[in-house]
Design a protein around this motif. Structure first.
Motif, short mmCIF file in Angstrom:
data_model
loop_
_atom_site.label_atom_id
_atom_site.label_comp_id
_atom_site.label_asym_id
_atom_site.label_seq_id
_atom_site.Cartn_x
_atom_site.Cartn_y
_atom_site.Cartn_z
N LEU A 1 0.82 -1.21 0.00
CA LEU A 1 0.00 0.00 0.00
C LEU A 1 0.85 1.26 0.00
N GLU A 2 1.98 1.23 0.70
CA GLU A 2 2.82 2.43 0.83
C GLU A 2 3.70 2.68 -0.38
N ASP A 3 4.11 1.63 -1.09
CA ASP A 3 5.13 1.82 -2.13
C ASP A 3 4.78 1.14 -3.46
N LEU A 4 4.56 -0.17 -3.44
CA LEU A 4 4.46 -0.93 -4.69
C LEU A 4 3.23 -0.56 -5.51
N ASP A 5 2.17 -0.15 -4.85
CA ASP A 5 0.92 0.13 -5.55
C ASP A 5 1.08 1.23 -6.61
N THR A 6 1.96 2.18 -6.35
CA THR A 6 2.13 3.31 -7.28
C THR A 6 3.14 3.01 -8.38
N ARG A 7 3.83 1.88 -8.31
CA ARG A 7 4.89 1.58 -9.27
C ARG A 7 4.41 0.75 -10.46
N LEU A 8 3.25 0.11 -10.36
CA LEU A 8 2.80 -0.80 -11.41
C LEU A 8 1.67 -0.20 -12.21
N ARG A 9 1.70 -0.44 -13.53
CA ARG A 9 0.62 0.01 -14.40
C ARG A 9 -0.66 -0.76 -14.11
N PRO A 10 -1.82 -0.15 -14.31
CA PRO A 10 -3.09 -0.84 -14.05
C PRO A 10 -3.22 -2.15 -14.83
#
Length: 410
Positions: free
Chosen positions: A182-191
């Motif tokens: 939730l803090e980091d990986l969620d923003t790194r991957l394309r939908p």
């Protein structure tokens, strides 16, 4: 003429007889519940007809009561909220009826199988309804907190057997994995990568479980055999990885734990399924808390979807857990095959754009996941052989001791 039953004649020869449809249904859909052994002993010792009527009702109707308590609890709060703020217009929005219909099937699957409602909610919302993955993830975490929390209560109320050590250690690892995601990986991957990665990993596991269950009459255990420190460590790591997937898609720790329990430790699906439901409920509650309190409030759109689905899932998930507790372990496994295959096919049919990164990720996860699951299946087989040999050796030693004891007495 659905299957075959084995019988023996007077000469000891095995005769294969065709199983009738009624016998087939009785074996795979009405096998009976696997309860805690202590509770089973208590039920056998009880003379039910001599008990006060209140206790007789509690025992005879424990399934219905176990479903009704959480359903009534959540419905009271849901009704109070909707009446006070007059949110009935949410049901009049054209797109929301699809969410309500999806909640029926998703909640039943969440209670029936080792896969949380997110295994239906996330792919359907992102693939079919074109809803953003973060919204679908928040919706899954919220709804599973209520639905699978209700199913967890029902499981505990009915005293269905679970593997408590897996719940404790996987939950511990899952908390940290969920936070990292939730803090980091969620923003790194394309939908698109999230969508296809999710369905591909689940399909790889389902295929490996299918191959394992091709071995008929394979030996399984009620709980993890010969538990020790390194098995606890494996459960913590499994929980961590599952928590990462939960933070990305709203579900994952359930199927990760289920795969390790069934493929590596050879725990029966009758125990692994309710165990994974309890794990998913705990991880969903924590994920909902962390996302809403520690990061940013959960998307308003996700809350609106929860409003039209909550009264359904708090009934559907407990009902699914009661129905699934009577299924044969192979029937439970078959549900995993079907849902995961449908999700993968739907992913390739709907996700756009299907560029080289998305397809490569999906194919890589399927191949890598299958190889990984095949490896732990092989390791599980070697561990099983060692355990069986040790148990047989102990039985022989015990018999020899009994014989020596009888000789000395004579």
């Amino acid at each position: 003429m659905v299957g075959k039953e084995s019988t023996s004649n007077q000469n000891g020869e095995v005769i294969r007889e065709r199983r009738t449809p009624l016998q087939f249904l009785k074996k795979y859909l009405f096998e009976g519940q696997a309860l805690n052994e202590n509770y089973e002993d208590e039920l056998r010792k009880l003379e039910i007809e001599t008990l006060p009527w209140q206790q007789r009702v509690m025992i005879k109707h424990r399934r219905l009561i176990g479903m009704m308590i959480p359903a009534l609890f959540f419905h009271l709060f849901w009704l109070a909220y909707f009446i006070k703020y007059d949110h009935w217009d949410l049901f009049r929005i054209d797109s929301n009826y699809r969410i309500s219909i999806m909640a029926i099937f998703g909640s039943l699957i969440a209670g029936l199988t080792s896969e949380g409602g997110g295994s239906v909610f996330f792919p359907v919302m992102t693939l079919a309804l074109s809803i953003a993955p973060p919204v679908a993830r928040d919706f899954s975490l919220n709804l599973q907190s209520f639905g699978m929390g209700s199913a967890m209560f029902t499981i505990f109320w009915m005293r269905i057997r679970v593997e408590w050590r897996a719940i404790i250690f996987c939950s511990f690892g899952g908390l940290f994995g969920c936070i990292l995601s939730l803090e980091d990986l969620d923003t790194r991957l394309r939908p698109q990568v999230k969508k296809m990665g999710f369905v591909s990993l689940f399909f790889a596991f389902a295929f490996a479980l299918f191959l394992l269950n091709r071995v008929h009459k394979r030996k399984t255990f009620k709980i993890i055999p010969e538990f020790c420190w390194w098995k606890a460590l494996i459960l913590i790591i499994t929980g961590f990885v599952g928590g990462v997937f939960t933070g990305l898609s709203g579900t994952g720790i359930d199927i990760c734990c289920f795969s390790i329990l069934t493929l590596l430790f050879r725990v029966t699906e009758k125990t692994a399924t309710p165990t994974s439901i309890v794990l998913m409920a705990i991880n969903s509650m924590f994920g909902m808390y962390w996302k809403n309190i520690m990061i940013t409030p959960i998307n308003v759109e996700a809350w609106k979807y929860v409003g039209v689905a909550l009264p359904i899932v708090v009934v559907g998930a407990p009902l699914g857990s009661v129905i699934g507790s009577h299924f044969h372990r192979q029937a439970l496994a078959a549900l995993n095959y079907i849902t995961d295959t449908v999700a993968l096919i739907s992913g390739f049919a709907i996700v756009r754009p299907l560029d080289s990164e998305v397809v490569g990720t999906a194919v890589g996860i399927i191949i890598g996941g299958f190889l990984f699951y095949s490896l732990i299946t092989w390791i599980g087989g070697r561990m099983l052989d060692t355990i069986v040999e040790r148990q047989e050796r102990n039985e022989v030693n015990q018999n020899e001791k009994e014989e020596l004891k009888n000789v000395s007495i004579m």
